[in-house]
Design a protein around this motif. Sequence first.
Motif, PDB file in Angstrom:
ATOM      1  N   ASN A   1      34.482  27.338  33.432  1.00 54.53           N
ATOM      2  CA  ASN A   1      35.544  26.394  33.779  1.00 54.53           C
ATOM      3  C   ASN A   1      35.249  25.622  35.054  1.00 54.53           C
ATOM      4  O   ASN A   1      36.067  24.806  35.482  1.00 54.53           O
ATOM      5  CB  ASN A   1      36.881  27.124  33.943  1.00 54.53           C
ATOM      6  N   MET A   2      34.073  25.840  35.653  1.00 60.22           N
ATOM      7  CA  MET A   2      33.708  25.076  36.838  1.00 60.22           C
ATOM      8  C   MET A   2      33.157  23.727  36.419  1.00 60.22           C
ATOM      9  O   MET A   2      32.212  23.640  35.645  1.00 60.22           O
ATOM     10  CB  MET A   2      32.664  25.824  37.687  1.00 60.22           C
ATOM     11  N   LEU A   3      33.749  22.649  36.955  1.00 50.77           N
ATOM     12  CA  LEU A   3      33.268  21.304  36.658  1.00 50.77           C
ATOM     13  C   LEU A   3      32.129  20.917  37.581  1.00 50.77           C
ATOM     14  O   LEU A   3      31.112  20.385  37.149  1.00 50.77           O
ATOM     15  CB  LEU A   3      34.408  20.296  36.815  1.00 50.77           C
ATOM     16  N   TYR A   4      32.294  21.133  38.880  1.00 51.85           N
ATOM     17  CA  TYR A   4      31.275  20.737  39.851  1.00 51.85           C
ATOM     18  C   TYR A   4      31.586  21.354  41.200  1.00 51.85           C
ATOM     19  O   TYR A   4      32.710  21.811  41.453  1.00 51.85           O
ATOM     20  CB  TYR A   4      31.199  19.212  39.987  1.00 51.85           C
ATOM     21  N   GLU A   5      30.580  21.398  42.060  1.00 48.23           N
ATOM     22  CA  GLU A   5      30.761  21.778  43.462  1.00 48.23           C
ATOM     23  C   GLU A   5      30.847  20.518  44.318  1.00 48.23           C
ATOM     24  O   GLU A   5      30.341  19.465  43.950  1.00 48.23           O
ATOM     25  CB  GLU A   5      29.589  22.629  43.942  1.00 48.23           C
ATOM     26  N   GLY A   6      31.463  20.661  45.488  1.00 46.13           N
ATOM     27  CA  GLY A   6      31.568  19.535  46.398  1.00 46.13           C
ATOM     28  C   GLY A   6      32.764  18.672  46.084  1.00 46.13           C
ATOM     29  O   GLY A   6      33.748  19.114  45.477  1.00 46.13           O
TER      30      GLY A   6
END
Length: 401
Positions: free
Chosen positions: A246-251
């Motif tokens: 479910n992680m789209l992106y970091e930052g």
Amino acid sequence: MLMVEMLSTGDEVLHGQIIDTNAAWLADCFFQQGIPLSSRSTVGDDLDSLVQKLLERSRCADVLIVNGGLGPTSDDLSALAAATAAGEQLIEHPEWIAYMESYFAARGRQMSVTNRKQAMIPESAELIDNPVGTACGFSVVINDCLMFFTPGVPSEFKVMVNDQILPCLRQRYTLPESPLCLRLTSFGRTESSLAQQFDVLALPEGCVMGYRSSMPIIELKLTGPASQREEMLKNWQIIKQGVGGNMLYEGTEGLPAIVSQALNEKGLTLSLSEQFSAGLLSWNLLSANAPVSESVVRSDNSLQTLNQLIADMQQRVAEQGTSLGIAIGDYNQSCLSLALVTPEGSYAHRVRYMPRHHDTKIQQDVSVMLALDMLSRWLNHRDVFGSYEWLETVETSGPQS
């Protein structure tokens, strides 16, 4: 600890007629510099209220950033309020008059007499340069509080903060080390389930886990002193693994920008077909300079099945000669259909939207995020179909050649 506050001015801000984006930007900017704001307040365009608020905050803060009210009109009262609070007169600065005259002349215009008001600042104040506008910024000390008066125009305000105010604060005060802030954005989870999963972590001293819900995404932040970097990174790996698929992106770059960069790097082009999202997907991608060759907004509901949605998108990709195609279909009986056409095959799924209290705009935002998530997953060689806590998968299809 240095006490830094912000005071926003203007009836339109006070009464919610415009969103105070400057306050949000400054709070984040100063936090990243290790000097988080201790207070934020707003006051309208009333001279007595402005003077009273300036005197009140001068007894609490070491530094006060005052935003707005430096324009040429009668309701721009910040300079007069500052002079009144300091017990001083306003004086005209000839050098700023000359600057404004050259500013207008360079644009083929003659300076209005009303603009002379912008060169009037308290007699003890120090002028702060504004290289992108006509509002003269200034600083003045009242009750040992250093006040910076800044224009409300965001582009002018940000330049003044970055180029003038922050260097002044670094020179005048010993500022703390900037904190470390690790961020990731998730999609398809609820804030409560994420908190239940991660609030049990034993974080290093001085570190805080935070959640920011902005439907349809939730941002997770781990913030703490830079001295705890090693331990924070260990916990961050646990958090990333826990968020999982479910992680789209970091930052903070945003999924449209990340997808656009990946498409351009791989030399891939994209065709879009939208119905329920009404062009919102195209707007997001084109704003991020994505290689979109065709974008069609459909008004009919002739594509009833997943196979029909796939076939229509395959035809558009073939006709346009693009590498990929994304289709967002109709939203009917709480169900939404999406399709992704790739060189290796085509994928489609229908999901049931379970939250009942969300308005159409939020539902459209969700449809766009679903489409971008499908594309991002394919670009990163992951399962195209994600798992979402508040969306029920009704039907899937793929891959089809």
